[in-house]
Motif scaffolding. Structure first.
Motif, short mmCIF file in Angstrom:
data_model
loop_
_atom_site.label_atom_id
_atom_site.label_comp_id
_atom_site.label_asym_id
_atom_site.label_seq_id
_atom_site.Cartn_x
_atom_site.Cartn_y
_atom_site.Cartn_z
N LEU A 148 0.81 -1.23 0.00
CA LEU A 148 0.00 0.00 0.00
C LEU A 148 0.84 1.28 0.00
O LEU A 148 0.44 2.28 -0.61
CB LEU A 148 -0.89 0.04 1.25
CG LEU A 148 -2.08 -0.90 1.34
CD1 LEU A 148 -2.60 -0.96 2.78
CD2 LEU A 148 -3.20 -0.43 0.40
N ALA A 149 2.00 1.23 0.71
CA ALA A 149 2.69 2.48 1.06
C ALA A 149 3.00 3.35 -0.16
O ALA A 149 2.63 4.52 -0.19
CB ALA A 149 3.95 2.18 1.86
N GLY A 150 3.65 2.76 -1.16
CA GLY A 150 4.06 3.56 -2.33
C GLY A 150 2.86 4.18 -3.02
O GLY A 150 2.86 5.37 -3.36
N VAL A 151 1.82 3.37 -3.22
CA VAL A 151 0.62 3.84 -3.92
C VAL A 151 -0.03 4.97 -3.12
O VAL A 151 -0.34 6.05 -3.64
CB VAL A 151 -0.41 2.69 -4.09
CG1 VAL A 151 -1.61 3.16 -4.90
CG2 VAL A 151 0.21 1.46 -4.71
N PHE A 152 -0.22 4.72 -1.81
CA PHE A 152 -0.89 5.72 -0.96
C PHE A 152 -0.09 7.02 -0.90
O PHE A 152 -0.64 8.11 -1.04
CB PHE A 152 -1.10 5.16 0.45
CG PHE A 152 -1.49 6.21 1.44
CD1 PHE A 152 -2.74 6.78 1.40
CD2 PHE A 152 -0.58 6.66 2.39
CE1 PHE A 152 -3.11 7.77 2.30
CE2 PHE A 152 -0.93 7.66 3.30
CZ PHE A 152 -2.21 8.21 3.24
N GLU A 153 1.22 6.89 -0.67
CA GLU A 153 2.02 8.10 -0.47
C GLU A 153 2.03 8.97 -1.73
O GLU A 153 1.95 10.19 -1.64
CB GLU A 153 3.45 7.72 -0.04
CG GLU A 153 3.46 7.20 1.40
CD GLU A 153 4.75 6.49 1.78
OE1 GLU A 153 5.71 6.52 0.98
OE2 GLU A 153 4.79 5.90 2.89
N SER A 154 2.10 8.35 -2.90
CA SER A 154 2.10 9.20 -4.09
C SER A 154 0.71 9.77 -4.36
O SER A 154 0.57 10.92 -4.79
CB SER A 154 2.70 8.49 -5.31
OG SER A 154 1.78 7.56 -5.81
N MET A 155 -0.35 8.98 -4.07
CA MET A 155 -1.71 9.53 -4.21
C MET A 155 -1.89 10.73 -3.27
O MET A 155 -2.41 11.77 -3.67
CB MET A 155 -2.74 8.48 -3.80
CG MET A 155 -3.20 7.59 -4.91
SD MET A 155 -4.62 6.65 -4.29
CE MET A 155 -4.99 5.67 -5.72
N ALA A 156 -1.48 10.54 -2.03
CA ALA A 156 -1.68 11.60 -1.02
C ALA A 156 -0.90 12.84 -1.39
O ALA A 156 -1.40 13.97 -1.24
CB ALA A 156 -1.28 11.09 0.36
N ALA A 157 0.33 12.66 -1.91
CA ALA A 157 1.14 13.82 -2.27
C ALA A 157 0.45 14.62 -3.38
O ALA A 157 0.38 15.84 -3.31
CB ALA A 157 2.53 13.37 -2.71
#
Ligand SMILES: Nc1ncnc2c1ncn2[C@@H]1O[C@H](COP(=O)(O)OP(=O)(O)OP(=O)(O)O)[C@@H](O)[C@H]1O
Length: 358
Positions: A197-206
């Protein structure tokens, strides 16, 4: 995977409905109290066997009726017909003409994820909300997960039972190994899911928030670096004092930090809503990558609390999810302005759905 037809009887404010939604984005507009959320709730119930806004299923039965019925035609690897009849005290599920008993079978046929007005609990609510989200994803992407989860829950209940029954320390210790074995496995599953999840979530959130430094991390629920068996042994006396087990994955936390601080302390309400939506959408994306099929995404009242810029950013992220989306809002123009071309628009009025040219 697509919901091609939905039939309702005596569900919330709907007496009867036979509806063919769109293939990709279905927009549902309507005034307050017209029944928009109830429609999403019906779809959610078909996939999860519960509502996203009440724990009391009998509230879903239309006032004056004895039971509600939902039937969904679902197109995935092949066509399925999933149905449920829910009375106050009993429910009966059917899949392709056969009775279904386990909720796990239902969830597998019709995976659904909801971004509703309560989704903010993912940020401001307790850690159990985020653990449940992790476990939902794991249930779908790792085959043996359900067994591990059940074994852990059972072992933990037995150890807690021994603590509450005031058994001596040696008797409590006999459950430590079972809790530790299943707990370590559950922890490993969750760590893997957080990595997915981390990579997907962090770039979406950014991109959604327009800020850097959003980080998703996981804390196991006991002292880092220590085997769980040892943590249980070290903390046994305090567990006895407190009346339950204080170490293990049931105490884990999925942390969202923005520039080093917990998200709920750092960002505005609107941004919290965006972060919650990003987390849920990242769950949908991981599901798609791992399962090579889509999950149905329900978005209740999309524009509320989001300004135009953030609503548009959210819609862009939503468009990166491959599966079918159902989106409600009060004003149809606003919904249409956010949706990709080819979306299907319906208006809810007087207990029915009217197709509208988008
Ligand atoms: N069990 C029930 N039986 C009959 N009517 C119900 C039942 N539960 C809820 N309702 C009614 O259904 C109507 C639709 O509610 P719903 O929350 O779906 O509307 P909505 O269009 O999402 O509204 P809003 O835009 O205000 O969020 C409401 O008037 C509500 O009082």
């Amino acid at each position: 995977m697509t919901l091609t037809r939905l039939r309702l009887r005596d569900f919330r404010c709907f007496e009867q409905l036979d509806w063919y939604p769109g293939e990709r984005w279905t927009l549902i507009s309507g005034e307050n109290a017209s029944g928009k959320t109830s429609l999403l709730e019906a779809i959610f119930f078909l996939g999860r066997g519960r509502s996203f806004r009440t724990a009391r299923n009998e509230k879903l039965i239309r006032t004056g009726a004895q039971a509600f019925e939902l039937v969904g035609d679902i197109h995935s690897d092949r066509n399925h017909r999933l149905g449920v009849r829910r009375a106050a005290r009993e429910s009966r599920w059917r899949l392709d003409g056969r009775d279904l008993r386990r909720m796990a079978d239902i969830a597998n046929v019709f995976p659904v994820l909801s971004i509703d007005t309560g989704a903010q609990v993912m940020i401001e609510g307790g850690p159990e909300n985020r653990r449940r989200f992790l476990d939902w994803g794991l249930f779908h992407v790792e085959q043996g997960f359900m067994q591990v989860w059940r074994r852990y829950r059972q072992a933990l209940a037995q150890r807690n039972g021994a603590i509450r029954g005031r058994l001596n320390e040696r008797a409590i210790a006999t459950w430590d190994q079972a809790v530790a074995d299943a707990g370590e496995q559950l922890d490993a599953c969750r760590q893997r899911q957080v990595r997915r999840l981390a990579g997907v979530f962090e770039s979406m959130a950014a991109s959604a928030l327009g800020v850097d430094g959003v980080v998703l991390s996981y804390q196991s629920g006991w002292k880092e670096g220590l085997p769980l068996a040892e943590a249980l042994q070290r903390n046994r006396a305090s567990d006895i004092r407190m009346g339950h087990t204080l170490s293990g994955p049931h105490r884990a936390e999925l942390q969202i930090r923005v520039k080093g601080a917990p998200a709920r302390e750092r960002v505005s309400r609107g941004q919290q809503k965006m972060l919650a939506a990003c987390l849920l959408l990242s769950g949908a994306r991981v599901f798609e990558e791992e399962r090579q099929r889509g999950v149905v995404v329900l978005v209740d009242d999309l524009p509320s609390e989001l300004d135009r810029v953030h609503a548009a950013r959210f819609a862009e992220l939503l468009a990166t999810v491959q599966g079918q989306c159902f989106i409600t809002g009060i004003e149809s123009e606003r919904l249409v302005s956010l949706a990709p071309e080819g979306s299907t628009l319906f208006h809810v009025e007087q207990g029915g759905l009217v197709p509208v040219q988008a």
